[in-house]
Design a protein around this motif. Structure first.
Motif, PDB file in Angstrom:
ATOM      1  N   PHE A 188      17.401  82.048 137.951  1.00 34.41           N
ATOM      2  CA  PHE A 188      18.482  82.758 137.219  1.00 34.41           C
ATOM      3  C   PHE A 188      18.112  82.774 135.740  1.00 34.41           C
ATOM      4  CE2 PHE A 188      20.989  79.082 135.297  1.00 34.41           C
ATOM      5  CZ  PHE A 188      20.565  78.017 136.070  1.00 34.41           C
ATOM      6  N   GLY A 189      18.513  83.621 134.932  1.00 31.32           N
ATOM      7  CA  GLY A 189      18.113  83.937 133.621  1.00 31.32           C
ATOM      8  C   GLY A 189      19.313  83.559 132.578  1.00 31.32           C
ATOM      9  N   GLU A 190      18.708  83.254 131.047  1.00 30.38           N
ATOM     10  CA  GLU A 190      19.467  83.217 129.981  1.00 30.38           C
ATOM     11  C   GLU A 190      19.219  84.533 129.269  1.00 30.38           C
ATOM     12  OE1 GLU A 190      19.501  82.532 125.567  1.00 30.38           O
ATOM     13  OE2 GLU A 190      17.861  81.887 126.818  1.00 30.38           O
ATOM     14  N   ILE A 191      20.460  85.370 129.317  1.00 26.52           N
ATOM     15  CA  ILE A 191      20.453  86.651 128.452  1.00 26.52           C
ATOM     16  C   ILE A 191      21.712  86.285 127.627  1.00 26.52           C
ATOM     17  CG2 ILE A 191      20.734  89.040 128.338  1.00 26.52           C
ATOM     18  CD1 ILE A 191      19.810  87.696 131.633  1.00 26.52           C
ATOM     19  N   TYR A 192      21.204  86.128 126.379  1.00 24.23           N
ATOM     20  CA  TYR A 192      22.328  85.910 125.276  1.00 24.23           C
ATOM     21  C   TYR A 192      23.040  87.209 124.932  1.00 24.23           C
ATOM     22  CZ  TYR A 192      24.788  82.883 121.711  1.00 24.23           C
ATOM     23  OH  TYR A 192      25.788  82.430 121.109  1.00 24.23           O
ATOM     24  N   ASP A 193      24.035  87.538 125.611  1.00 20.81           N
ATOM     25  CA  ASP A 193      24.652  88.712 125.509  1.00 20.81           C
ATOM     26  C   ASP A 193      26.181  88.593 126.080  1.00 20.81           C
ATOM     27  OD1 ASP A 193      23.313  91.582 124.556  1.00 20.81           O
ATOM     28  OD2 ASP A 193      25.459  91.604 125.383  1.00 20.81           O
ATOM     29  N   GLY A 194      27.087  89.191 125.531  1.00 23.73           N
ATOM     30  CA  GLY A 194      28.476  89.301 126.190  1.00 23.73           C
ATOM     31  C   GLY A 194      28.627  90.545 126.936  1.00 23.73           C
ATOM     32  N   ASN A 195      27.847  91.497 126.845  1.00 28.47           N
ATOM     33  CA  ASN A 195      28.085  92.676 127.618  1.00 28.47           C
ATOM     34  C   ASN A 195      27.593  92.613 129.029  1.00 28.47           C
ATOM     35  OD1 ASN A 195      27.960  95.259 128.630  1.00 28.47           O
ATOM     36  ND2 ASN A 195      27.049  96.306 126.664  1.00 28.47           N
ATOM     37  N   PRO A 196      28.527  92.762 129.955  1.00 29.04           N
ATOM     38  CA  PRO A 196      28.042  92.517 131.538  1.00 29.04           C
ATOM     39  C   PRO A 196      26.956  93.874 131.707  1.00 29.04           C
ATOM     40  CG  PRO A 196      30.311  93.623 131.217  1.00 29.04           C
ATOM     41  CD  PRO A 196      29.880  93.250 129.739  1.00 29.04           C
ATOM     42  N   ALA A 197      27.202  94.773 131.095  1.00 33.42           N
ATOM     43  CA  ALA A 197      25.799  95.846 131.616  1.00 33.42           C
ATOM     44  C   ALA A 197      24.670  95.267 131.082  1.00 33.42           C
ATOM     45  CB  ALA A 197      26.346  97.096 130.744  1.00 33.42           C
ATOM     46  N   THR A 198      24.450  94.730 129.892  1.00 29.50           N
ATOM     47  CA  THR A 198      23.179  94.066 129.333  1.00 29.50           C
ATOM     48  C   THR A 198      22.607  92.917 130.441  1.00 29.50           C
ATOM     49  OG1 THR A 198      23.902  94.650 127.306  1.00 29.50           O
ATOM     50  CG2 THR A 198      21.838  93.291 127.359  1.00 29.50           C
ATOM     51  N   LEU A 199      23.864  92.050 130.759  1.00 30.88           N
ATOM     52  CA  LEU A 199      23.629  90.848 131.504  1.00 30.88           C
ATOM     53  C   LEU A 199      23.080  91.073 133.062  1.00 30.88           C
ATOM     54  CD1 LEU A 199      26.734  88.726 130.722  1.00 30.88           C
ATOM     55  CD2 LEU A 199      24.487  88.238 130.079  1.00 30.88           C
ATOM     56  N   GLY A 200      23.692  92.085 133.507  1.00 30.86           N
ATOM     57  CA  GLY A 200      23.663  92.472 134.913  1.00 30.86           C
ATOM     58  C   GLY A 200      22.207  93.430 135.147  1.00 30.86           C
ATOM     59  N   ARG A 201      21.888  93.966 134.145  1.00 27.04           N
ATOM     60  CA  ARG A 201      20.554  94.851 134.052  1.00 27.04           C
ATOM     61  C   ARG A 201      19.403  93.946 134.776  1.00 27.04           C
ATOM     62  NH1 ARG A 201      19.508  96.717 128.396  1.00 27.04           N
ATOM     63  NH2 ARG A 201      21.453  97.666 128.760  1.00 27.04           N
ATOM     64  N   TYR A 202      19.389  92.607 134.349  1.00 29.22           N
ATOM     65  CA  TYR A 202      18.189  91.908 134.902  1.00 29.22           C
ATOM     66  C   TYR A 202      18.255  91.394 136.403  1.00 29.22           C
ATOM     67  CZ  TYR A 202      16.831  91.916 130.098  1.00 29.22           C
ATOM     68  OH  TYR A 202      16.324  92.503 128.924  1.00 29.22           O
TER      69      TYR A 202
END
Ligand SMILES: [Ca+2]
Ligand SMILES: [Ca+2]
Ligand SMILES: [Ca+2]
Length: 611
Positions: free
Chosen positions: A312-326
């Motif tokens: 699992f990854g750390e994507i420092y972002d509150g936007n679910p579209a940005t988070l889920g992309r990975y």
């Protein structure tokens, strides 16, 4: 899951606080200076494991900050001079930092005084955790190394450490800065990155080729103050402050070699050492194609064992579209296979804080939290679900394996800062433990540890304090008797007992008082099995007054998907005030007027009614 900044958990061995040859000023014996080493180590974790501390809390996985050998000091990071106590400044990917390891095992057997001995200690910790039924997640950084090279700004062949320009150069659009040179400051362990060739550790041959020890494997493009906030690609190719960017460009000459080098390294940790998963740092600062290649080749290398390993990854972002992309490969829709198994849900963190983390007895609206949970199964404009719904090798998808948290060290303060009460902290932990996802606790929160330097709206690193200091702090036995520890352990036990709390569907029930535009602080939801036969109802009251989930005739009616006929709801656990405000058994099929005490969370469990 329980996450700790290992240096700040417990100093189990004072002999490693100033490793031989290191700069002694990097250690703070008072355990107060946030920029310095404070002594926490593997032995401290082992002692807690041995005392069943984590078992008593109900934890089933530990996530430790990176354990690999670091550069011990950097001159230019967020906030200036700092030590590498946190572990994110790798110097050697295949050695464990001597600040963390001991000369002997817990049983008193001597370890060899070398990389083999240090790795053996780490392996012993993993084995001890496993013997207690607890998994270990390794925190890893593939975006950057520590300050292992400098930019020779004045071209004198010397690392002039007082000059900021030698740590950080402005971002270079075309090509690389030509003046990068390996640092050579042994007392800070600021030296050429390792491994520089094959290694043999714990009886395993690790066929590393030295790619990470070549300066051409790094970007050398510098960093500008706005670099990390950009979305034009600069955030991927810049240094991370003074930390040296690894050149992950899929068109780069060393791309395949770098991917293979990391696969070789992490298959060793995941198989020989035996860790159960990887928490991957700074994901959004690395080319997405790099994650495609890394996850694919690593899973292939692991074979059937891959099903038991969580990436699992750390994507420092509150936007679910940005988070889920990975959680998708970058070549979607051609490939619908999962990329990372899961991500840290920053969206959840921000919206839970909006609801419960307001000054004094105030509270915010739970509407954002409800929206956040709904976003888990929502889709983007191209009709792709934000989070990959396809099953990974373990039979679970990214939506189920999302890592929820309300606090951690990722540039965030603790949930409990000045003005946030202990009871509010317990309420937040209650929410975390009852909503979908894999809940991740931050060390110290089980004692409602106060982050006195933190302020709401001003996030930073003040929450990384020592939990079990030598003097003047709590001891484990005392913490185990605290109300917060007790609440979390009860919540964990209930999660273990009721599958619906782990994998059940989430059904929103109540967010607002229908009579007015003012929210009354009540949030209610259900978790139900697929067939609707078993369910729980959770009601949270963030206000300091008694409330009900009703407004006149407007009451909760459980949806038809839940089989309510012949069922009653019975209060099974309360976090907050124990006072019972509702009758013992409530008809689940009838409209629900659920009363909830001030600043409390109540869990109702469904039972067949006794006729
Ligand atoms: Ca120590
Ligand atoms: Ca110089
Ligand atoms: Ca990068």
């Amino acid at each position: 899951m329980y996450f700790m900044v290992t240096d700040r958990f417990c100093d189990g061995d004072s002999a490693n606080n100033i490793p031989i040859g290191s700069d002694p000023t990097l250690f703070d014996p008072k355990q107060k200076d946030n920029a310095l080493y404070q002594g926490g180590d593997l032995r401290g974790v082992e002692k807690a494991l041995q005392a069943n501390y984590f078992n008593d809390l109900g934890v089933t996985a530990l996530w430790l900050t990176p354990v690999v050998k670091n550069v011990w000091r950097s001159g230019y990071d967020l906030g200036g001079w700092k030590s590498g106590y946190h572990g994110y400044w790798t110097q050697d990917w295949l050695d464990i930092d001597p600040h963390l390891t001991s000369k002997t095992s817990l049983a008193g057997e001597p370890y060899p005084d070398n990389a083999e001995g240090r790795m053996k200690h780490y392996q012993d910790l993993v084995k001890l955790a496993h013997s207690k039924g607890i998994k270990v997640i390794q925190d890893v950084v593939l975006n950057h190394a520590g300050s292992v090279f400098y930019y020779d700004d004045n071209n004198d062949g010397v690392f002039n450490v007082e000059k900021k320009e030698e740590w950080v150069q402005p971002y270079k659009n075309d090509g690389f800065h030509p003046n990068a040179k390996w640092a050579d400051i042994p007392k800070w362990n600021a030296e050429r990155t390792q491994p520089d060739g094959p290694r043999e550790l714990l009886g395993a041959k690790i066929a590393t080729k030295g790619t990470l020890s070549q300066i051409e494997s790094y970007g050398r493009k510098g960093f500008s103050s706005d670099s990390l906030g950009k979305t034009d690609g600069e955030e991927i190719t810049c240094d991370f402050f003074s930390l040296r960017d690894i050149w992950t460009d899929p068109k780069g000459e060393y791309f395949d070699a770098l991917v293979d080098e990391f696969v070789e390294i992490y298959q060793f940790y995941l198989t020989t050492v035996g860790v159960d998963g990887l928490r991957i740092d700074t994901v959004k600062h690395v080319h997405h194609e790099f994650w495609d290649a890394f996850t694919e080749r690593l899973r292939k290398r692991l074979g059937s064992a891959a099903a038991d390993k969580l990436l699992f990854g750390e994507i420092y972002d509150g936007n679910p579209a940005t988070l889920g992309r990975y959680t998708w490969r970058s070549d979607w829709p051609k490939s619908t296979a999962p990329d990372l198994d899961s991500v840290l849900d920053f969206n959840f963190c921000f919206s839970a804080r909006e609801y419960l983390r307001q000054t004094g007895t105030q509270f915010g609206s739970p509407a954002a939290l409800e929206k956040s949970l709904a976003s888990r199964t929502a889709s983007d404009a191209q009709d792709r679900p934000f989070y990959n719904p396809n099953l990974g090798a373990d039979g679970l998808n990214a939506q189920q394996k999302i890592i929820t948290f309300i606090e951690n060290h990722d540039g965030l303060n603790r949930f409990r800062v000045a003005g946030i009460t202990e009871s509010r902290n317990r309420l937040a932990q209650g929410l975390l433990m009852t909503l979908p996802g894999i809940p991740c606790l931050y060390y110290g929160t089980e004692f409602s540890l106060l982050d006195a330097g933190g302020k709401i709206g001003e996030d930073g690193e003040t929450g990384r304090m020592m939990f079990f200091p030598h003097k003047g702090g709590p001891i484990m036995k005392e913490v185990e008797k605290s109300q917060t520890f007790s609440d979390i352990s009860k919540l964990a036990a209930l999660r273990k007992k009721l599958p619906v709390l782990r994998t059940g569907k989430w059904i929103p029930l109540w967010v607002d008082s229908a009579s007015g535009d003012q929210d009354d602080g009540v949030f209610a939801f259900a978790r139900a099995s697929e067939d609707g036969e078993s369910f729980v109802v959770v009601v949270v009251n963030a206000s300091d007054a008694e409330r009900t989930t009703s407004d006149g005739d407007n009451q909760i009616q459980l949806p038809a998907s839940m089989k309510t006929a012949g069922k009653v709801l019975r209060r099974t656990l309360t976090i907050g005030q124990e006072k019972s405000l509702t009758p013992a058994d409530i008809d689940a099929a009838a409209p629900l007027r659920l009363a909830v005490p001030p600043s409390s969370l109540v869990i109702y469990e469904s039972f067949p009614s006794e006729k």
